[in-house]
Motif scaffolding. Sequence first.
Motif, PDB file in Angstrom:
ATOM      1  N   ASP A 160       0.834  -1.206   0.000  1.00  0.00           N
ATOM      2  CA  ASP A 160       0.000   0.000   0.000  1.00  0.00           C
ATOM      3  C   ASP A 160       0.867   1.254   0.000  1.00  0.00           C
ATOM      4  N   VAL A 161       1.909   1.250   0.837  1.00  0.00           N
ATOM      5  CA  VAL A 161       2.796   2.402   0.907  1.00  0.00           C
ATOM      6  C   VAL A 161       3.497   2.612  -0.439  1.00  0.00           C
ATOM      7  N   ALA A 162       3.983   1.538  -1.034  1.00  0.00           N
ATOM      8  CA  ALA A 162       4.632   1.650  -2.342  1.00  0.00           C
ATOM      9  C   ALA A 162       3.663   2.202  -3.382  1.00  0.00           C
ATOM     10  N   ASP A 163       2.419   1.724  -3.374  1.00  0.00           N
ATOM     11  CA  ASP A 163       1.414   2.202  -4.328  1.00  0.00           C
ATOM     12  C   ASP A 163       1.093   3.677  -4.099  1.00  0.00           C
ATOM     13  N   TRP A 164       1.028   4.089  -2.822  1.00  0.00           N
ATOM     14  CA  TRP A 164       0.765   5.492  -2.497  1.00  0.00           C
ATOM     15  C   TRP A 164       1.896   6.375  -3.030  1.00  0.00           C
ATOM     16  N   LEU A 165       3.119   5.914  -2.879  1.00  0.00           N
ATOM     17  CA  LEU A 165       4.259   6.675  -3.379  1.00  0.00           C
ATOM     18  C   LEU A 165       4.245   6.772  -4.905  1.00  0.00           C
ATOM     19  N   ILE A 166       3.848   5.696  -5.557  1.00  0.00           N
ATOM     20  CA  ILE A 166       3.745   5.715  -7.018  1.00  0.00           C
ATOM     21  C   ILE A 166       2.684   6.730  -7.458  1.00  0.00           C
ATOM     22  N   GLU A 167       1.592   6.808  -6.706  1.00  0.00           N
ATOM     23  CA  GLU A 167       0.559   7.812  -6.991  1.00  0.00           C
ATOM     24  C   GLU A 167       1.107   9.224  -6.831  1.00  0.00           C
ATOM     25  N   GLN A 168       1.907   9.428  -5.780  1.00  0.00           N
ATOM     26  CA  GLN A 168       2.502  10.744  -5.572  1.00  0.00           C
ATOM     27  C   GLN A 168       3.452  11.098  -6.718  1.00  0.00           C
ATOM     28  N   SER A 169       4.160  10.114  -7.210  1.00  0.00           N
ATOM     29  CA  SER A 169       5.073  10.337  -8.318  1.00  0.00           C
ATOM     30  C   SER A 169       4.309  10.687  -9.590  1.00  0.00           C
ATOM     31  N   ALA A 170       3.233   9.938  -9.859  1.00  0.00           N
ATOM     32  CA  ALA A 170       2.434  10.202 -11.057  1.00  0.00           C
ATOM     33  C   ALA A 170       1.830  11.603 -11.031  1.00  0.00           C
ATOM     34  N   ALA A 171       1.487  12.080  -9.822  1.00  0.00           N
ATOM     35  CA  ALA A 171       0.906  13.410  -9.666  1.00  0.00           C
ATOM     36  C   ALA A 171       1.967  14.496  -9.583  1.00  0.00           C
ATOM     37  N   GLN A 175      11.916  -1.806  -6.044  1.00  0.00           N
ATOM     38  CA  GLN A 175      10.724  -1.829  -6.884  1.00  0.00           C
ATOM     39  C   GLN A 175      10.247  -0.428  -7.262  1.00  0.00           C
ATOM     40  N   LEU A 176      10.738   0.588  -6.552  1.00  0.00           N
ATOM     41  CA  LEU A 176      10.407   1.976  -6.887  1.00  0.00           C
ATOM     42  C   LEU A 176      11.462   2.624  -7.782  1.00  0.00           C
ATOM     43  N   THR A 177      12.528   1.876  -8.111  1.00  0.00           N
ATOM     44  CA  THR A 177      13.604   2.430  -8.932  1.00  0.00           C
ATOM     45  C   THR A 177      13.061   2.971 -10.246  1.00  0.00           C
ATOM     46  N   GLY A 178      13.465   4.195 -10.580  1.00  0.00           N
ATOM     47  CA  GLY A 178      12.999   4.834 -11.798  1.00  0.00           C
ATOM     48  C   GLY A 178      11.714   5.603 -11.628  1.00  0.00           C
ATOM     49  N   ARG A 179      11.082   5.472 -10.468  1.00  0.00           N
ATOM     50  CA  ARG A 179       9.823   6.185 -10.213  1.00  0.00           C
ATOM     51  C   ARG A 179      10.021   7.364  -9.268  1.00  0.00           C
ATOM     52  N   LYS A 222      11.343  18.719  -9.581  1.00  0.00           N
ATOM     53  CA  LYS A 222       9.945  18.610  -9.183  1.00  0.00           C
ATOM     54  C   LYS A 222       9.623  17.158  -8.879  1.00  0.00           C
ATOM     55  N   GLY A 223       8.457  16.952  -8.249  1.00  0.00           N
ATOM     56  CA  GLY A 223       8.050  15.606  -7.887  1.00  0.00           C
ATOM     57  C   GLY A 223       8.587  15.191  -6.530  1.00  0.00           C
ATOM     58  N   PRO A 224       8.171  14.030  -6.033  1.00  0.00           N
ATOM     59  CA  PRO A 224       8.556  13.587  -4.690  1.00  0.00           C
ATOM     60  C   PRO A 224       9.986  13.077  -4.621  1.00  0.00           C
ATOM     61  N   MET A 225      10.512  13.041  -3.406  1.00  0.00           N
ATOM     62  CA  MET A 225      11.828  12.474  -3.137  1.00  0.00           C
ATOM     63  C   MET A 225      11.786  11.776  -1.792  1.00  0.00           C
ATOM     64  N   ILE A 226      12.579  10.707  -1.669  1.00  0.00           N
ATOM     65  CA  ILE A 226      12.658   9.916  -0.451  1.00  0.00           C
ATOM     66  C   ILE A 226      13.983  10.165   0.243  1.00  0.00           C
ATOM     67  N   VAL A 227      13.951  10.267   1.575  1.00  0.00           N
ATOM     68  CA  VAL A 227      15.169  10.314   2.379  1.00  0.00           C
ATOM     69  C   VAL A 227      15.033   9.324   3.530  1.00  0.00           C
ATOM     70  N   GLU A 228      16.150   8.923   4.074  1.00  0.00           N
ATOM     71  CA  GLU A 228      16.189   8.112   5.285  1.00  0.00           C
ATOM     72  C   GLU A 228      16.269   9.044   6.485  1.00  0.00           C
ATOM     73  N   LEU A 229      15.453   8.788   7.496  1.00  0.00           N
ATOM     74  CA  LEU A 229      15.566   9.571   8.720  1.00  0.00           C
ATOM     75  C   LEU A 229      15.533   8.654   9.937  1.00  0.00           C
ATOM     76  N   TYR A 230      15.895   9.230  11.064  1.00  0.00           N
ATOM     77  CA  TYR A 230      15.956   8.513  12.334  1.00  0.00           C
ATOM     78  C   TYR A 230      15.034   9.270  13.278  1.00  0.00           C
ATOM     79  N   THR A 231      13.910   8.665  13.646  1.00  0.00           N
ATOM     80  CA  THR A 231      12.889   9.407  14.391  1.00  0.00           C
ATOM     81  C   THR A 231      13.375   9.865  15.758  1.00  0.00           C
ATOM     82  N   SER A 232      14.396   9.231  16.303  1.00  0.00           N
ATOM     83  CA  SER A 232      14.940   9.700  17.577  1.00  0.00           C
ATOM     84  C   SER A 232      15.569  11.092  17.425  1.00  0.00           C
ATOM     85  N   ILE A 233      16.141  11.375  16.250  1.00  0.00           N
ATOM     86  CA  ILE A 233      16.689  12.709  16.002  1.00  0.00           C
ATOM     87  C   ILE A 233      15.559  13.729  16.012  1.00  0.00           C
TER      88      ILE A 233
END
Length: 287
Positions: A45-56, A179-183, A195-206
Amino acid sequence: MRAFTRFACIDWSGQAVERPKGIAVAVAEGRNAPVLLDHAWSRQDVADWLIEQSAAKADLLVGFDFSMALPFLDMGAYLPGWPDGPVDARALWALIDHLSADDRHLAATGFVDHPEVSRHFRRHGGREGDLFGGGMGRMRLTEQACRAGGHGNAISCFNLVGAAQVGKSSLTGMRMLHQLTGRIPVWPFDPVPEKGPMIVELYTSIAARAAGLGKGRSKMRDAGALAAALLGWGLETPMLARYDDHATDAIVGAAWLARAADDAALWHPPALTPEVAAIEGWTFGVP
């Protein structure tokens, strides 16, 4: 430096079930209070949501709380002793996805159970691979910097045992990234897109520490603790159906990301060379 207008934090889970209780998604419009997206999420579901964000072409910066690579630089390989091992993060993601192809729900059991790979992991039932190395296990450069700088107790992805372990979630996350490579581009492996979305790694304790919660108080499991974290940013506490640490981590993480994204120094930490970026990646927020 690009200015994003929307920010999401996704608390992830490596539990080998379809809909892990540990997945939570919160989204902030600018610096407003984040909203928790009420859904029983699966990893797909999360992957599909991200793909939707990319398409938009959504103007969205997304933070995930899992490690996006295994340690490499300390020993010159992710899996020392295996001649066919991957040599950069994208090849690692592809290998995890390939060896886990029979695992449902984007789980990564097939990767960990591979006879060569399993030698490097500490697993349940007292199963510690002969190449695990003992102690806390191997760590990436960013994880070492996180601990040395007092930003949090980063844990080795090669450890799959204990409540604080992050290995399972990280491996399933890496499978999803493949599986999100190229998207959707992923920092710092990819340049920041115009433009468009981007992903980063974060550490919620920070994020929790930036919110003013002291060491050992980063887990928020009630409305009062969440309110204390948001108060310093002048944000009202959202009404939630559940105040577990997954939902609260996602909310505080999104609020922090909305503020940290404007800090140019966090996009260019001194130790983040092109080699480090391609092989081990980096945790956004570790200077």
